[in-house]
Design an enzyme around this catalytic site. Structure first.
Site, PDB file in Angstrom:
ATOM      1  N   ASP A  58       7.969   6.145  -1.885  1.00 52.93           N
ATOM      2  CA  ASP A  58       8.768   6.394  -3.479  1.00 52.93           C
ATOM      3  C   ASP A  58       9.832   7.223  -2.736  1.00 52.93           C
ATOM      4  O   ASP A  58      10.801   6.475  -2.651  1.00 52.93           O
ATOM      5  CB  ASP A  58       7.455   7.823  -3.250  1.00 52.93           C
ATOM      6  CG  ASP A  58       7.857   8.233  -5.211  1.00 52.93           C
ATOM      7  OD1 ASP A  58       9.001   8.725  -5.026  1.00 52.93           O
ATOM      8  OD2 ASP A  58       7.105   8.554  -5.910  1.00 52.93           O
ATOM      9  N   THR A  59       9.981   8.308  -1.914  1.00 47.90           N
ATOM     10  CA  THR A  59      10.762   9.096  -1.271  1.00 47.90           C
ATOM     11  C   THR A  59      11.187   8.873  -0.368  1.00 47.90           C
ATOM     12  O   THR A  59      12.336   8.574  -0.166  1.00 47.90           O
ATOM     13  CB  THR A  59      10.698  10.976  -1.616  1.00 47.90           C
ATOM     14  OG1 THR A  59       9.689  10.955  -0.322  1.00 47.90           O
ATOM     15  CG2 THR A  59       9.960  11.012  -2.687  1.00 47.90           C
ATOM     16  N   GLY A  66      -4.794   6.004  -1.287  1.00 38.40           N
ATOM     17  CA  GLY A  66      -4.162   4.788  -2.260  1.00 38.40           C
ATOM     18  C   GLY A  66      -4.185   3.756  -0.743  1.00 38.40           C
ATOM     19  O   GLY A  66      -4.680   2.474  -1.650  1.00 38.40           O
TER      20      GLY A  66
HETATM   21  C1  PRP Z   1       1.385   8.078  -1.323  1.00 43.07           C
HETATM   22  C2  PRP Z   1       1.708   6.627  -0.396  1.00 43.07           C
HETATM   23  C3  PRP Z   1       2.403   7.053   0.520  1.00 43.07           C
HETATM   24  C4  PRP Z   1       2.860   7.888   0.033  1.00 43.07           C
HETATM   25  C5  PRP Z   1       4.738   7.680  -0.737  1.00 43.07           C
HETATM   26  O1  PRP Z   1      -0.289   8.758  -0.974  1.00 43.07           O
HETATM   27  O2  PRP Z   1      -0.218   5.728  -0.220  1.00 43.07           O
HETATM   28  O3  PRP Z   1       1.701   7.195   1.712  1.00 43.07           O
HETATM   29  O4  PRP Z   1       2.502   8.339  -0.864  1.00 43.07           O
HETATM   30  O5  PRP Z   1       5.374   8.197  -1.371  1.00 43.07           O
HETATM   31  P1  PRP Z   1       6.865   9.301  -0.341  1.00 43.07           P
HETATM   32  O6  PRP Z   1       7.438   7.903  -0.110  1.00 43.07           O
HETATM   33  O7  PRP Z   1       7.552  10.111  -1.443  1.00 43.07           O
HETATM   34  O8  PRP Z   1       6.595  10.139   1.058  1.00 43.07           O
HETATM   35  P2  PRP Z   1       0.081  10.048  -1.771  1.00 43.07           P
HETATM   36  O9  PRP Z   1       0.617  10.711  -1.304  1.00 43.07           O
HETATM   37  O10 PRP Z   1      -0.093   9.749  -3.297  1.00 43.07           O
HETATM   38  O11 PRP Z   1      -1.851   9.874  -0.591  1.00 43.07           O
HETATM   39  P3  PRP Z   1      -2.796   9.041  -1.694  1.00 43.07           P
HETATM   40  O12 PRP Z   1      -2.793   7.463  -1.336  1.00 43.07           O
HETATM   41  O13 PRP Z   1      -4.199   9.868  -0.661  1.00 43.07           O
HETATM   42  O14 PRP Z   1      -2.906   9.089  -2.961  1.00 43.07           O
END
Ligand code: PRP
Length: 202
Positions: free
Chosen positions: A109-110, A50
């Site tokens: 996020d987290t 993403g």
């Molecule tokens: C998203 C974003 C981060 C992660 C953050 O990736 O790019 O890497 O989530 O979340 P956190 O703070 O809770 O660890 P995602 O897992 O959605 O993967 P993607 O970009 O391949 O969809």
């Protein structure tokens, strides 16, 4: 369309492409000025998938030359989604020892992913590691983690578009939308496809 205005059935515009472009220019100016006098180019590292949309726009707005690299990571399913236990599927190609590194994320996020990435990269003796994230959902933070540059603080809402997906859909929507009824989207993942792709947006 104004931010917050309901869009189609079930999604409302949270951040428009114009607001994204303006804020990305501001972030790029700050980052360019911080790293302008470095001898070796900044290494921008993005996590698939993403964040690559934000990375592509951000680095083209910089006024300095940079190296670009990618990582791909996956959660260990057995450890649970909030465990912070991940494995590297694809590592960076660059040797980052002695280099200035900028981690480019689309959302924190987290904070578990960023914490893992920082720990992993700092162990390789870079000159510095900083983070830029487009979105900061700090209400969901489990572990505090330093973020040097943040585009938008957002509330604890489910967002799609501009790289953010739901079950591999909606990544290439150019604006960021809030999904108020996540239960309906879980039931029918393609629920918003027609409304988000079927009409003209400004
Ligand atoms: C998203 C974003 C981060 C992660 C953050 O990736 O790019 O890497 O989530 O979340 P956190 O703070 O809770 O660890 P995602 O897992 O959605 O993967 P993607 O970009 O391949 O969809």
């Amino acid at each position: 369309m104004r931010t917050g205005e309901p869009y189609g059935s079930g999604g409302s515009l949270l951040i428009s492409r114009r607001e994204l472009a303006t804020r990305i220019d501001e972030l790029a100016a700050d980052i360019s000025s911080r790293y302008a006098s470095q001898e070796r180019p900044l290494v921008c590292i993005s996590v698939l998938k993403g964040a690559t949309f934000f990375l592509a726009d951000l680095i083209r707005a910089l006024s300095i030359d940079v190296a670009v690299d990618f990582m791909s990571i996956s959660s260990y399913a057995a450890s649970g989604p909030d465990s912070g236990v991940v494995r590297i599927i694809k590592d960076v190609d660059e040797d980052i020892a002695g280099r200035d590194v900028l981690l480019v994320e689309n959302i924190v996020d987290t904070g578990l992913t960023l914490t893992y990435l920082r720990r992993t990269l700092l162990a390789r003796q870079p000159r510095s590691v900083a983070t830029v994230t487009l979105l900061d959902k700090s209400a969901r933070r489990i572990v505090p983690v330093p973020i040097e540059y943040a585009g938008f603080e957002i509330p604890d809402v489910f967002v799609i578009g501009y790289g953010l997906d739901h079950q591999a859909l909606y990544r290439n929507v150019p604006d960021i939308f809030e999904v108020p009824d996540i239960a309906a989207l879980r039931k029918d993942p393609a629920l918003l496809v027609t409304s988000l792709f079927g009409s003209q947006r400004d």
